[in-house]
Design an enzyme around this catalytic site. Sequence first.
Site, PDB file in Angstrom:
ATOM      1  N   ASP A  15       8.027   2.651  -5.061  1.00  0.00           N
ATOM      2  CA  ASP A  15       8.203   3.506  -3.880  1.00  0.00           C
ATOM      3  C   ASP A  15       9.347   4.500  -4.097  1.00  0.00           C
ATOM      4  O   ASP A  15      10.304   4.206  -4.813  1.00  0.00           O
ATOM      5  CB  ASP A  15       8.489   2.611  -2.668  1.00  0.00           C
ATOM      6  N   GLY A  18       8.305  10.476  -3.436  1.00  0.00           N
ATOM      7  CA  GLY A  18       8.384  11.646  -2.548  1.00  0.00           C
ATOM      8  C   GLY A  18       9.832  12.011  -2.263  1.00  0.00           C
ATOM      9  O   GLY A  18      10.234  13.178  -2.329  1.00  0.00           O
ATOM     10  N   ASN A  63      -3.486   5.149   0.991  1.00  0.00           N
ATOM     11  CA  ASN A  63      -3.052   6.415   0.368  1.00  0.00           C
ATOM     12  C   ASN A  63      -4.145   7.497   0.400  1.00  0.00           C
ATOM     13  O   ASN A  63      -3.841   8.679   0.250  1.00  0.00           O
ATOM     14  CB  ASN A  63      -2.601   6.200  -1.087  1.00  0.00           C
ATOM     15  N   TRP A  64      -5.403   7.104   0.645  1.00  0.00           N
ATOM     16  CA  TRP A  64      -6.468   8.117   0.764  1.00  0.00           C
ATOM     17  C   TRP A  64      -6.197   9.059   1.931  1.00  0.00           C
ATOM     18  O   TRP A  64      -6.729  10.164   1.980  1.00  0.00           O
ATOM     19  CB  TRP A  64      -7.843   7.452   0.961  1.00  0.00           C
ATOM     20  N   ARG A 183       9.369  -3.992   2.764  1.00  0.00           N
ATOM     21  CA  ARG A 183       8.049  -4.321   3.311  1.00  0.00           C
ATOM     22  C   ARG A 183       7.151  -4.760   2.168  1.00  0.00           C
ATOM     23  O   ARG A 183       7.362  -4.394   1.018  1.00  0.00           O
ATOM     24  CB  ARG A 183       7.400  -3.079   3.923  1.00  0.00           C
ATOM     25  N   ILE A 184       6.070  -5.463   2.533  1.00  0.00           N
ATOM     26  CA  ILE A 184       5.067  -5.896   1.557  1.00  0.00           C
ATOM     27  C   ILE A 184       3.955  -4.842   1.456  1.00  0.00           C
ATOM     28  O   ILE A 184       3.285  -4.723   0.432  1.00  0.00           O
ATOM     29  CB  ILE A 184       4.462  -7.267   1.970  1.00  0.00           C
ATOM     30  N   SER A 185       3.734  -4.097   2.554  1.00  0.00           N
ATOM     31  CA  SER A 185       2.750  -2.998   2.600  1.00  0.00           C
ATOM     32  C   SER A 185       1.377  -3.382   2.054  1.00  0.00           C
ATOM     33  O   SER A 185       0.784  -2.639   1.265  1.00  0.00           O
ATOM     34  CB  SER A 185       3.287  -1.771   1.854  1.00  0.00           C
TER      35      SER A 185
HETATM   36  C1  FPP Z   1       5.030   5.746  -3.450  1.00  0.00           C
HETATM   37  O1  FPP Z   1       5.993   6.774  -3.334  1.00  0.00           O
HETATM   38  C2  FPP Z   1       4.248   5.907  -4.649  1.00  0.00           C
HETATM   39  C3  FPP Z   1       2.905   6.163  -4.695  1.00  0.00           C
HETATM   40  C4  FPP Z   1       2.096   6.296  -3.472  1.00  0.00           C
HETATM   41  C5  FPP Z   1       2.193   6.332  -5.952  1.00  0.00           C
HETATM   42  C6  FPP Z   1       2.716   5.622  -7.173  1.00  0.00           C
HETATM   43  C7  FPP Z   1       2.274   6.386  -8.326  1.00  0.00           C
HETATM   44  C8  FPP Z   1       2.960   6.586  -9.464  1.00  0.00           C
HETATM   45  C9  FPP Z   1       4.244   5.939  -9.771  1.00  0.00           C
HETATM   46  C10 FPP Z   1       2.375   7.552 -10.444  1.00  0.00           C
HETATM   47  C11 FPP Z   1       1.896   7.030 -11.721  1.00  0.00           C
HETATM   48  C12 FPP Z   1       1.270   5.705 -11.770  1.00  0.00           C
HETATM   49  C13 FPP Z   1       0.490   5.309 -12.789  1.00  0.00           C
HETATM   50  C14 FPP Z   1       0.055   3.906 -12.883  1.00  0.00           C
HETATM   51  C15 FPP Z   1       0.058   6.240 -13.830  1.00  0.00           C
HETATM   52  P1  FPP Z   1       5.967   7.707  -2.038  1.00  0.00           P
HETATM   53  O2  FPP Z   1       5.201   8.932  -2.357  1.00  0.00           O
HETATM   54  O3  FPP Z   1       5.466   6.927  -0.864  1.00  0.00           O
HETATM   55  O4  FPP Z   1       7.493   8.020  -1.876  1.00  0.00           O
HETATM   56  P2  FPP Z   1       8.267   8.323  -0.504  1.00  0.00           P
HETATM   57  O5  FPP Z   1       8.213   7.064   0.302  1.00  0.00           O
HETATM   58  O6  FPP Z   1       9.651   8.656  -0.965  1.00  0.00           O
HETATM   59  O7  FPP Z   1       7.572   9.490   0.153  1.00  0.00           O
END
Ligand code: FPP
Length: 238
Positions: A15, A18, A63-64, A183-185
Amino acid sequence: MNLNKTPLHVAIIMDGNGRWAKKRNLPRIFGHKAGMNAVEKIVPYAAKKGIKYLSLFAFSTENWLRPKEEVEGLMEILSEFIDKEFNKIMENNIKIVVSGRLEQIPEIPRTKLLNLMEKSEKNRGMVLNLALSYGGRSEIVDAVNKIIKSDIKEVQEDSFVKYLYNPEIPDVDLLIRTSGEMRISNFMLWRLAYAELYFTDVLWPDFNEEEFDKALNDYANRSRRFGMTDEQIERGDI
Ligand code: FPP
């Protein structure tokens, strides 16, 4: 039940991509790219540390719902990861499996994944379990539907496990979540039942070998009891 000081199965909620990008005034997708770089470091390192199963939460069923360009960007990153890492995965004897509704993944990354899974099937080093279009509740519902369609009338805990995604994967010993969220999400709900939880404020793109060692050291100092007493565990009454 794993009582060793090294976890057999480590699961990571990666996590903070972003927020990592936002801090640098970059679009979110740059955070995911940096997240991919962290994955490229942690996978061989985990194998080197003797972890037998590593599960990474790469894309959830929820995430979709993210903006279309972010979803497309993540799928491109997945394809890029497979192209870039294919040889290293084979050299490191890593077996790739996917947990989740793989049929929902767009054709290009799906085809690459299926190829990588097939080519790495006989590898006997670490198992890298990529959770893609994955939800812990969906996994349980999918298992129940498989049971309904079979002629089985009753299940116990150990027979139910056989209907989960990749049933050979054991319970999670250590769950790591980065970025300060606790969180476990909806991740690996069944297999997290007795997991040790480790939370760090480090954002996923900044997570590295040193941070992984911190999590492993923390785990090694936990006293796991699986509902029993310390005395029972010390005597080996299991
Ligand atoms: C959560 O961060 C992360 C994701 C939804 C995607 C995880 C994907 C990767 C690490 C990319 C590569 C993975 C592989 C296996 C090639 P967030 O976007 O929710 O972060 P935020 O909470 O700060 O917005």
